[in-house]
Design a protein around this motif. Structure first.
Motif, PDB file in Angstrom:
ATOM      1  N   HIS A  87       0.823  -1.214   0.000  1.00  0.00           N
ATOM      2  CA  HIS A  87       0.000   0.000   0.000  1.00  0.00           C
ATOM      3  C   HIS A  87       0.854   1.259   0.000  1.00  0.00           C
ATOM      4  O   HIS A  87       0.497   2.253  -0.621  1.00  0.00           O
ATOM      5  CB  HIS A  87      -0.952  -0.016   1.198  1.00  0.00           C
ATOM      6  N   GLN A  90       1.924   1.946  -3.509  1.00  0.00           N
ATOM      7  CA  GLN A  90       0.890   2.570  -4.352  1.00  0.00           C
ATOM      8  C   GLN A  90       0.873   4.081  -4.145  1.00  0.00           C
ATOM      9  O   GLN A  90       0.798   4.851  -5.112  1.00  0.00           O
ATOM     10  CB  GLN A  90      -0.482   1.959  -4.030  1.00  0.00           C
ATOM     11  N   LEU A 110      -9.887  -4.917  -8.210  1.00  0.00           N
ATOM     12  CA  LEU A 110      -8.649  -4.662  -7.478  1.00  0.00           C
ATOM     13  C   LEU A 110      -8.712  -5.347  -6.130  1.00  0.00           C
ATOM     14  O   LEU A 110      -9.795  -5.636  -5.621  1.00  0.00           O
ATOM     15  CB  LEU A 110      -8.466  -3.157  -7.230  1.00  0.00           C
ATOM     16  N   THR A 114      -6.995  -1.914  -1.768  1.00  0.00           N
ATOM     17  CA  THR A 114      -6.705  -0.862  -2.739  1.00  0.00           C
ATOM     18  C   THR A 114      -7.973  -0.081  -3.074  1.00  0.00           C
ATOM     19  O   THR A 114      -7.945   1.142  -3.227  1.00  0.00           O
ATOM     20  CB  THR A 114      -6.087  -1.471  -4.012  1.00  0.00           C
ATOM     21  N   GLN A 117      -8.382   2.234  -0.221  1.00  0.00           N
ATOM     22  CA  GLN A 117      -7.384   3.308  -0.278  1.00  0.00           C
ATOM     23  C   GLN A 117      -7.765   4.344  -1.334  1.00  0.00           C
ATOM     24  O   GLN A 117      -7.678   5.554  -1.094  1.00  0.00           O
ATOM     25  CB  GLN A 117      -6.004   2.709  -0.605  1.00  0.00           C
ATOM     26  N   GLU A 154      -4.565  -4.075 -12.008  1.00  0.00           N
ATOM     27  CA  GLU A 154      -3.735  -5.227 -11.669  1.00  0.00           C
ATOM     28  C   GLU A 154      -3.606  -6.098 -12.906  1.00  0.00           C
ATOM     29  O   GLU A 154      -4.560  -6.219 -13.675  1.00  0.00           O
ATOM     30  CB  GLU A 154      -4.384  -6.030 -10.521  1.00  0.00           C
ATOM     31  N   ASP A 183      -0.311  -2.996 -10.909  1.00  0.00           N
ATOM     32  CA  ASP A 183       0.004  -3.781  -9.714  1.00  0.00           C
ATOM     33  C   ASP A 183       0.222  -5.221 -10.177  1.00  0.00           C
ATOM     34  O   ASP A 183      -0.719  -5.892 -10.618  1.00  0.00           O
ATOM     35  CB  ASP A 183      -1.158  -3.673  -8.718  1.00  0.00           C
TER      36      ASP A 183
END
Ligand SMILES: *Cc1c(COP(=O)(O)O)cnc(C)c1O
Length: 425
Positions: A87, A90, A110, A114, A117, A154, A183
């Motif tokens: 995290h 990111q 995701l 995430t 977030q 991702e 990701d």
């Protein structure tokens, strides 16, 4: 060197040489906060980025740098850094690009954390995120506006058994002149190399397969070094005199290393989301066997998914590695060695039956983690995706009747036997 080294060689050797002071063959754990300057001029040069070297371990540390450089080599990037968690990585990837009022366009598929977030926490920085179905390319393009500073997805999406068409998304990011951040945690660079499909930046939670043994949390940001940060005029922190670093213009001054130096000199310096050398050591130990583990993870996952698909109590299995998956063709293009080892399956009996199942397994561990050598199980709707409403859960592949598996590298017959006895209950 005439021939580029192969992945199996790089995962053991890249980023390191025997220690110059002692000859130590393994990467020493440089458990130090600071580094002695040769003299005042040397110190000044380091602070001016006129010379590259170690100053203070919040910025760089030799053990952590060895790991960062190894991940950069495995991804085929220009430069990179390690962070305290996935995290953190990111936030660190977005930090040079964003500012108040700026937004990112991200896939609905995701990791649950995430989504939280991006949908909640980044608002406190004045950033926002628009979530779009990345199979709907028109919707992705339509979601990009003048304030968009990144596209985020991702490669293999966790937990829905989904593979992103990175080439198609990269075409949009090229046209719109915004970087594509991928990701690559679930795939690892062994199964997918996002830069070969047009990605600008790759982020990792090294907590998962790169370490591979569930010992540490960590993250990494890798830059391809190929993005033209100046062309659109949208990235002033990189292309205009940066007041937080005595007016240095990072790009194009530092060329393909501009983003990485910005991440060290500003991001790690001021946000302090630093990986510690002990953590880097554990990940360096794990990463040496990455390709061997991933081959076994994938082989086991295919067998377990096929077995589950034929089980009478199972409604459906969402794994891109199955012949029945709509993402089989995409797998051949994006991750031909396999679709990873994380997938979900739906059981008849809904939420209650899922809870019973996670309480009945013995070999599987019921944990909020994945990418471990051990087989792991979790009911996403009651745990990792609990913060989301039901529509978000379904969109993220974590509907209430779905259980997520992270298939380990144990004997596959033992993995199946455990699921068999648990499903019988
Ligand atoms: C675990 C994970 C993260 C977050 O990483 P942490 O190391 O737990 O902070 C991000 N993305 C994916 C795909 C993950 O699996």
């Amino acid at each position: 060197m005439t021939k580029a080294q192969g992945f199996d060689t790089l995962q053991i050797h890249a980023g390191t040489a025997p220690d110059t002071a002692t000859g130590a063959r393994q990467v020493p754990i440089y458990q130090t906060t600071a580094y002695v300057f040769r003299d005042a001029e040397h110190a000044a040069n380091l602070f001016n980025l006129a010379e590259v070297g170690y100053i203070y371990s919040r910025l760089t540390n030799p053990t952590v740098s060895a790991l960062a450089n190894r991940i950069v080599a495995l991804e085929g990037g220009a430069g990179g850094i390690c962070c305290s968690s996935g995290h953190a990585a990111q936030i660190m990837a977005l930090f040079p690009l964003m500012g108040p009022g700026k937004n990112i366009v991200a896939s609905t598929r995701l990791y649950g954390g995430t989504i939280t977030q991006f949908s909640q926490t980044i608002k406190r920085f004045g950033w926002s995120c628009t979530f779009v179905d990345f199979d709907d390319l028109k919707a992705v393009e339509a979601a990009i506006d003048d304030n968009t500073r990144a596209i985020f997805c991702e490669s293999i999406a966790n937990p829905g058994g989904y593979i992103t068409d990175l080439d198609a998304i990269a075409q949009i990011s090229d046209k719109q002149m915004v970087p594509l951040i991928v990701d690559n945690t679930s795939a690892t660079p062994y199964l997918c190399r996002p830069f070969e499909h047009g990605a600008t930046i790759v982020v990792h939670s090294t907590t998962k397969y790169l370490t591979g043994n569930g010992t540490v949390t960590g993250g990494a940001v890798v830059d391809s070094g190929k993005f033209d940060w100046a062309k659109s005029g949208k990235f002033p922190s990189l292309t205009e005199p940066e007041p937080a670093y005595h007016g240095l213009v990072f790009y194009p001054t530092l060329g393909p290393m501009a983003f990485t130096f910005h991440s060290i000199a500003i991001g790690l310096r001021d946000l302090g989301m630093t990986m510690n050398p002990q953590g880097a050591h554990y990940t360096l130990m794990g990463i040496e066997t990455l390709s061997l583990r991933m081959d076994r993870h994938v082989a086991n996952a295919i067998k377990v998914a096929e077995w589950l698909e034929n089980h009478p109590k199972v409604e459906k299995v969402t794994y891109a590695g199955l012949k029945s998956s709509p993402y089989q063709k995409r797998m051949a293009k994006i991750c031909p060695k396999g679709a990873g080892a994380i997938f979900t399956f739906a059981i008849k009996g809904g939420y209650a039956a899922c809870v019973k199942l996670v309480d009945s397994v013995k070999l599987f561990s019921h944990v909020a983690n994945l990418g471990d050598a051990r087989s792991l199980i979790i009911h996403s709707a009651s745990t990792t995706h609990r913060q989301l409403d039901e529509a978000q859960q379904v969109a993220a592949g974590a509907a209430p009747n779905m259980v997520r598996l992270s298939i380990g590298i144990e004997d596959v017959s033992d993995i199946i036997a455990d699921l068999e006895q648990a499903l019988a209950q």
